[in-house]
Each structure stands twice: as structure tokens, then as C-alpha cells.
Design a protein around this motif. Structure first.
Motif, PDB file in Angstrom:
ATOM      1  N   VAL A 103      44.149  37.509  22.364  1.00 14.72           N
ATOM      2  CA  VAL A 103      44.201  38.503  21.289  1.00 14.72           C
ATOM      3  C   VAL A 103      43.206  39.629  21.555  1.00 14.72           C
ATOM      4  N   GLY A 104      43.416  40.759  20.877  1.00 16.95           N
ATOM      5  CA  GLY A 104      42.501  41.887  21.050  1.00 16.95           C
ATOM      6  C   GLY A 104      43.163  43.182  20.612  1.00 16.95           C
ATOM      7  N   LEU A 105      42.343  44.201  20.418  1.00 15.83           N
ATOM      8  CA  LEU A 105      42.878  45.502  20.013  1.00 15.83           C
ATOM      9  C   LEU A 105      43.643  46.154  21.171  1.00 15.83           C
ATOM     10  N   TYR A 106      44.250  47.271  20.851  1.00 12.09           N
ATOM     11  CA  TYR A 106      45.060  48.039  21.794  1.00 12.09           C
ATOM     12  C   TYR A 106      44.280  48.439  23.059  1.00 12.09           C
ATOM     13  N   GLY A 107      44.860  48.180  24.205  1.00 16.18           N
ATOM     14  CA  GLY A 107      44.301  48.683  25.452  1.00 16.18           C
ATOM     15  C   GLY A 107      43.001  48.055  25.935  1.00 16.18           C
ATOM     16  N   GLN A 108      42.642  46.896  25.400  1.00 16.95           N
ATOM     17  CA  GLN A 108      41.360  46.293  25.775  1.00 16.95           C
ATOM     18  C   GLN A 108      41.418  45.592  27.134  1.00 16.95           C
ATOM     19  N   GLY A 109      42.648  45.313  27.561  1.00 21.47           N
ATOM     20  CA  GLY A 109      42.782  44.631  28.849  1.00 21.47           C
ATOM     21  C   GLY A 109      43.380  43.239  28.737  1.00 21.47           C
ATOM     22  N   LYS A 110      44.072  42.960  27.640  1.00 23.26           N
ATOM     23  CA  LYS A 110      44.643  41.619  27.439  1.00 23.26           C
ATOM     24  C   LYS A 110      45.604  41.236  28.555  1.00 23.26           C
ATOM     25  N   THR A 111      46.606  42.095  28.753  1.00 20.56           N
ATOM     26  CA  THR A 111      47.663  41.752  29.695  1.00 20.56           C
ATOM     27  C   THR A 111      47.112  41.599  31.115  1.00 20.56           C
ATOM     28  N   THR A 112      46.278  42.547  31.522  1.00 18.47           N
ATOM     29  CA  THR A 112      45.659  42.461  32.848  1.00 18.47           C
ATOM     30  C   THR A 112      44.859  41.166  32.988  1.00 18.47           C
ATOM     31  N   THR A 113      44.097  40.847  31.937  1.00 14.48           N
ATOM     32  CA  THR A 113      43.245  39.660  31.991  1.00 14.48           C
ATOM     33  C   THR A 113      44.073  38.381  32.065  1.00 14.48           C
ATOM     34  N   ILE A 114      45.251  38.392  31.437  1.00 15.28           N
ATOM     35  CA  ILE A 114      46.124  37.215  31.534  1.00 15.28           C
ATOM     36  C   ILE A 114      46.501  36.985  32.995  1.00 15.28           C
ATOM     37  N   GLY A 115      46.844  38.072  33.692  1.00 11.49           N
ATOM     38  CA  GLY A 115      47.146  37.957  35.117  1.00 11.49           C
ATOM     39  C   GLY A 115      45.967  37.367  35.875  1.00 11.49           C
ATOM     40  N   LYS A 116      44.762  37.882  35.599  1.00 14.52           N
ATOM     41  CA  LYS A 116      43.567  37.403  36.302  1.00 14.52           C
ATOM     42  C   LYS A 116      43.310  35.921  36.018  1.00 14.52           C
ATOM     43  N   LEU A 117      43.469  35.565  34.748  1.00  9.46           N
ATOM     44  CA  LEU A 117      43.199  34.189  34.345  1.00  9.46           C
ATOM     45  C   LEU A 117      44.229  33.232  34.946  1.00  9.46           C
ATOM     46  N   ALA A 118      45.505  33.660  34.928  1.00 12.64           N
ATOM     47  CA  ALA A 118      46.571  32.832  35.493  1.00 12.64           C
ATOM     48  C   ALA A 118      46.274  32.581  36.973  1.00 12.64           C
ATOM     49  N   ASN A 119      45.842  33.616  37.652  1.00 12.39           N
ATOM     50  CA  ASN A 119      45.489  33.527  39.067  1.00 12.39           C
ATOM     51  C   ASN A 119      44.357  32.522  39.275  1.00 12.39           C
ATOM     52  N   TYR A 120      43.325  32.650  38.453  1.00 12.70           N
ATOM     53  CA  TYR A 120      42.135  31.798  38.534  1.00 12.70           C
ATOM     54  C   TYR A 120      42.503  30.323  38.334  1.00 12.70           C
ATOM     55  N   ILE A 121      43.329  30.080  37.308  1.00  6.93           N
ATOM     56  CA  ILE A 121      43.695  28.701  36.987  1.00  6.93           C
ATOM     57  C   ILE A 121      44.621  28.117  38.057  1.00  6.93           C
ATOM     58  N   HIS A 122      45.576  28.939  38.471  1.00  5.72           N
ATOM     59  CA  HIS A 122      46.543  28.475  39.468  1.00  5.72           C
ATOM     60  C   HIS A 122      45.836  28.089  40.769  1.00  5.72           C
ATOM     61  N   LYS A 123      44.822  28.864  41.147  1.00 10.48           N
ATOM     62  CA  LYS A 123      44.054  28.562  42.357  1.00 10.48           C
ATOM     63  C   LYS A 123      43.354  27.217  42.249  1.00 10.48           C
ATOM     64  N   ARG A 124      43.144  26.765  41.022  1.00 10.45           N
ATOM     65  CA  ARG A 124      42.492  25.475  40.834  1.00 10.45           C
ATOM     66  C   ARG A 124      43.499  24.340  40.694  1.00 10.45           C
ATOM     67  N   GLY A 125      44.749  24.641  41.018  1.00  9.95           N
ATOM     68  CA  GLY A 125      45.724  23.562  41.196  1.00  9.95           C
ATOM     69  C   GLY A 125      46.588  23.222  39.997  1.00  9.95           C
ATOM     70  N   LEU A 126      46.587  24.045  38.966  1.00 10.04           N
ATOM     71  CA  LEU A 126      47.452  23.747  37.821  1.00 10.04           C
ATOM     72  C   LEU A 126      48.644  24.700  37.800  1.00 10.04           C
ATOM     73  N   THR A 127      49.747  24.233  37.187  1.00  9.05           N
ATOM     74  CA  THR A 127      50.895  25.132  37.045  1.00  9.05           C
ATOM     75  C   THR A 127      50.674  26.016  35.819  1.00  9.05           C
ATOM     76  N   VAL A 128      51.039  27.280  35.960  1.00 13.99           N
ATOM     77  CA  VAL A 128      50.775  28.248  34.898  1.00 13.99           C
ATOM     78  C   VAL A 128      52.044  29.034  34.564  1.00 13.99           C
ATOM     79  N   GLY A 129      52.270  29.262  33.280  1.00 14.14           N
ATOM     80  CA  GLY A 129      53.354  30.143  32.855  1.00 14.14           C
ATOM     81  C   GLY A 129      52.834  31.154  31.849  1.00 14.14           C
ATOM     82  N   MET A 130      53.390  32.353  31.863  1.00 14.11           N
ATOM     83  CA  MET A 130      52.942  33.396  30.940  1.00 14.11           C
ATOM     84  C   MET A 130      54.088  33.799  30.030  1.00 14.11           C
ATOM     85  N   VAL A 131      53.779  34.006  28.752  1.00 15.89           N
ATOM     86  CA  VAL A 131      54.802  34.391  27.780  1.00 15.89           C
ATOM     87  C   VAL A 131      54.511  35.804  27.279  1.00 15.89           C
TER      88      VAL A 131
END
Ligand SMILES: Nc1nc2c(ncn2[C@@H]2O[C@H](COP(=O)(O)OP(=O)(O)OP(=O)(O)O)[C@@H](O)[C@H]2O)c(=O)[nH]1
Ligand SMILES: [Mg+2]
Length: 446
Positions: A103-131
Motif C-alpha cells: 500500500v502507499g500513496l500515488y507514485g511512491q514506488g509500490k509497483t517497482t518495489t513489488i518487482g524488486k521484492l519478488a526478485n529478492y524472494i525468488h532468489k531465495r528459492g520460493l515461488t512468487v506470483g504478483m497480482v
């Protein structure tokens, strides 16, 4: 490096301490004023900046420097500790199957950060999906989809669908077998009632394990109230501060944690998917203050703590009070060989008895003892006589050891206790030992 100007200002303040002929009240007040100014200029919450300067002044003037630390080092250490305190307790985002709502206000970087976080988690061996549940901005789905393609990770969305709740429900179904599901939500210009209502509804539907608030580092003093409003609506569990690379300030967002009690877990430091840094307050402050100067001071502070602990344990032992709790603490201290050497050297006949080649075997055994102790109850540690054969078997099973090893620990403990009892009962011996401990640099007076 992020927050360059704050770092520079803080390092200048510390340099004043290093350059002064001696540390006195006037110098401390001067440095505290510098720090206060530096924090306010970086947008740190006013109240926090004031609380910090008061605490630094009080401790720097009032506390006695720990053993081995000069007054200069003491003041620097106090400043370090109080700065770390502003940023709150460190917390790791658990890498385990869960649902995450962003969550967050407009343009704070939510969507970009989801990509970064998904990348971070996936590298640690878990399956990730984004909605993609931002149904307000037409390009939002494409943006997330693109990030997903870049990472080779799946994104669920229903382009054209206007009901965020519907997308989320379908998305969760779609990712039923995926370990980590991250849900993107829409931003708004300001915290209006509509946004709050939507976030509430979304939070209910997703039922997230983590609700992460994404805060732009340039938000300034406004970050506090903003974080609070999101927290009240959705129960924020963690914060990610983005765009720290792009702002000279950032103190507002960093100090906003105090409003939610939810700690910062990551920093966004660039537009690329790798630009995500785990946030650890001590490390962050060390870097701001310049690690080179700090390292030796932090080491000294740790040594002072260790020595105090060792002293405390020795006192307990000499008072004849040795149960398995004390024994366990002693074992904990044994890892820190510096203090152990000192202690051993002080015991009559102990100096030089632990040879290097014995040390390795001893340490393996001690490690096993530690594991065994974790399987004992408090009651058993207080009154080891309770540990009869059926309990020995239980403890061995619980700790994955052999009953023989549990018995060995008990035998070792009983021997120590007898030895200590002899010492405690023998006034002359005790006096001599105290003297020797004193000579080894340990303060044995009560
Ligand atoms: N320099 C820098 N730019 C960032 C960072 N994080 C995000 N951005 C940029 O900030 C802009 C907005 O990012 P988004 O991820 O679209 O933000 P959002 O919160 O999803 O925006 P809305 O969905 O419109 O509310 C984009 O241009 C990103 O590249 C960061 O850590 N550093
Ligand atoms: Mg977005």
C-alpha cells in the motif's frame, strides 16, 4: 551513498569531538546542537530530533564511560546508540509462504518495489506470483506485467476489469499453489476517504500476512501522519522507504516508523530491480557516521558488556550459587575466548591447563552441552537433582543426543559445583581468589 549531506554533517560533528583538547560540557552542548541541526535539515521528525539531543546530552554528561573507553569514545558511542534507537528495532521480513499487500500513496514506488521484492524472494528459492489489483491507472497492469517478464515471474491481472476485489479473488485462486503472493494496489493523490475505504476492503479480502507501506524518501515531515493513517486503515506490518538515492533528505520517512511501530525492512536505492537493500539500523548508522572511526569503539563497547557478564557470573559462582542456569550462562560466555582466558588465568592452577589441541575437542563438547541444556525445563535447571533416568532419556531425545551425553553433562556440572562449594566454603582460598581476580582486572567488590 544515500543521505550524503546528513552523513557529512554528522561526521563533522563527530570530528569536533576528535579534534578537541578535552571533552567538557560546552563541547558536548555544541556537538548536540550540530546534530540536532543536521537531523532537522534531513527532515527527521522534530520531536524525535529533540528527544535524541536530550538523551545524548544527558548520557554524555552523566554516564561513566565503560571500562576501556575514553570520554571521547564514550560520547561518540552514545551518539551512535541514540541514532540507532530512532530507527527502531531491526526486523527481517520472514522468507516463508505468505500473502503480502503493498500500500502507499500515488507514485511512491509500490509497483517497482513489488518487482524488486519478488526478485529478492525468488532468489531465495520460493515461488512468487504478483497480482495487479491497481484497477484505476490503465497502464498499471502493463507495468507489472513487464516487470514480471523481466524477472521471468508470473503476473495475474484482468485488463479492463474495474473491480479490484474481483481481481484479487481471481488472483488468489490463480496462485493457490504459489508460495508467496504479492498484491499491488492503487495509489491516490492524498489520503482521502475513498482510498482508505478501498484499502480497508482490499486488506479484508487479501487477509495478508504482511501489509507493507511504501514511502517515498522525499515525503518529509508529512511521512508521519501518512504512515499513521495507513496503519489505522490496514495495520501496516512493515515499511519500505524508496528513492533514498534521489533525495538529500529522507529523514522524514526514516523517522516515520515511530508512528506505526512497524519497522523499515528494505530501502529502495534506484530504479533497477536489484536496487533493494535490506535495512539494518546499526549498519545504516555506522555507514552514515563513517564505519572506520566507529568500529573500534563498538568493539570496545562489546568487550565492556562481555566483561561485566563474566564478572557477574564469577560472583554468582563464588557465592556458592551454581545451578544449571548459571552453568548455561557460563557456557554462553565460553564462546568469547577473550574473557575466558582471563578468567582461567585467574583460577589457581588453571592457567595453561587448557592446551590448544584440547580446545577443539572441548569446544565440540561444550556445543553439545549447550544443545542439551535447551531441552531442559526451568525447573530442572534450578534443581538438577530432579533429573533422574526417565528425564535423562527425554532430554536426550529432545536435543537429539545420547543419554550418555546428558549424563556426562550432569557429571561435569556436579564436579564444578563441588569444586566451587569447596572454594566458597574456604575463606582463605576465597580471599586469595578474589585478590587474583582483582589483579586480572576484574572488579570483585559488590
Ligand atoms: N530513483 C529511484 N526511483 C524509484 C525508486 N523506486 C521507484 N522509483 C521510480 O518512481 C516512479 C514511480 O514508481 P511506481 O513503482 O510506478 O510507483 P507506484 O507507487 O506504483 O505508483 P502508482 O501505482 O501510480 O501509485 C517510477 O519512475 C520508478 O522508476 C527508487 O528506489 N529509486
Ligand atoms: Mg503502481
Amino acid at each position: 551513498m544515500v543521505l550524503d549531506s546528513l552523513g557529512n554533517a554528522l561526521r563533522n560533528a563527530l570530528r569536533k569531538i576528535g579534534g578537541a583538547s578535552h571533552v567538557d560540557e560546552a563541547l558536548i552542548k555544541d556537538v548536540v546542537r550540530d546534530i540536532q541541526r543536521a537531523l532537522l535539515q534531513a527532515d527527521v521528525n522534530v520531536q524525535l530530533a529533540l528527544t535524541l539531543s536530550k538523551a545524548v546530552e544527558r548520557r554524555a554528561l552523566g554516564d561513566k564511560p565503560p571500562a576501556g573507553m575514553s570520554p571521547r569514545e564514550h560520547v561518540i558511542h552514545v551518539i551512535y546508540e541514540e541514532l540507532v534507537k530512532i530507527l527502531g528495532k531491526p526486523r527481517d521480513l520472514p522468507i516463508k509462504p505468505e500473502r503480502i499487500l503493498m500500500v502507499g500513496l500515488y507514485g511512491q514506488g509500490k509497483t517497482t518495489t513489488i518487482g524488486k521484492l519478488a526478485n529478492y524472494i525468488h532468489k531465495r528459492g520460493l515461488t512468487v506470483g504478483m497480482v495487479a489489483a491497481d484497477v484505476h491507472r490503465p497502464a498499471a497492469y502493463d507495468q507489472l506485467k513487464q516487470l514480471g517478464e523481466q524477472l521471468g515471474l508470473p503476473v495475474f491481472g484482468l485488463p479492463g476489469e474495474k473491480r479490484a476485489g474481483f481481481v484479487v479473488r481471481k488472483g488468489l485462486e490463480h496462485f493457490a499453489d504459489t508460495q508467496i503472493v504479492i498484491v499491488d494496489s492503487a495509489g491516490r493523490h492524498a489520503l482521502d476517504d475513498d482510498l482508505i475505504a478501498e484499502i480497508k476492503a482490499l486488506a479484508k479480502l487479501v487477509n495478508p500476512d504482511e501489509t507493507i507501506l511504501v514511502l517515498d524518501a522525499s515525503t518529509g515531515q508529512q511521512a508521519g501522519p501518512e504512515a499513521k493513517a495507513f496503519h489505522e486503515a490496514a495495520g501496516v506490518t512493515a515499511v519500505i522507504v524508496t528513492k533514498l538515492d534521489g533525495t538529500a533528505k529522507g529523514g522524514g520517512a526514516l523517522s516515520a516508523v515511530a508512528e506505526t511501530g512497524a519497522p523499515i525492512v528494505f530501502l529502495g536505492t534506484g530504479e533497477h530491480l536489484e536496487d533493494l537493500e535490506k535495512f539494518e539500523p546499526p549498519r545504516f548508522i555506522s555507514r552514515l557516521l563513517g564505519m572506520g572511526d566507529l568500529e573500534s569503539i563498538l568493539e570496545k563497547a562489546q568487550e565492556a558488556i562481555d566483561e561485566k557478564e563474566a564478572e557477574e557470573l564469577t560472583k554468582q559462582m563464588l557465592s556458592g550459587k551454581l545451578d544449571l542456569h548459571v552453568f548455561e550462562k557460563q557456557l554462553g560466555m565460553l564462546g568469547k575466548m577473550g574473557s575466558l582466558d582471563k578468567l582461567m588465568g585467574a583460577f589457581p592452577g588453571m592457567a595453561g591447563r587448557v592446551k590448544d589441541e584440547d580446545l577443539a575437542t572441548t569446544q565440540v563438547r561444550l556445543k553439545k552441552f549447550k544443545v542439551i541444556l535447551t531441552s531442559m525445563t526451568d525447573e530442572e535447571k534450578t534443581d538438577p537433582k530432579l533429573i533422574k533416568s526417565s528425564r535423562v532419556v527425554r532430554i536426550a531425545r529432545g536435543s537429539g543426543t545420547h543419554p550418555r551425553e546428558v549424563k556426562e553433562l550432569l557429571k561435569h556440572f556436579n564436579m564444578s559445583r563441588k569444586a566451587v562449594k569447596g572454594l566458597a566454603g574456604n575463606r582463605k582460598m576465597r580471599k586469595q581468589l578474589m585478590k587474583q581476580l582483582g589483579a586480572a582486572g576484574m572488579d570483585m567488590k559488590d
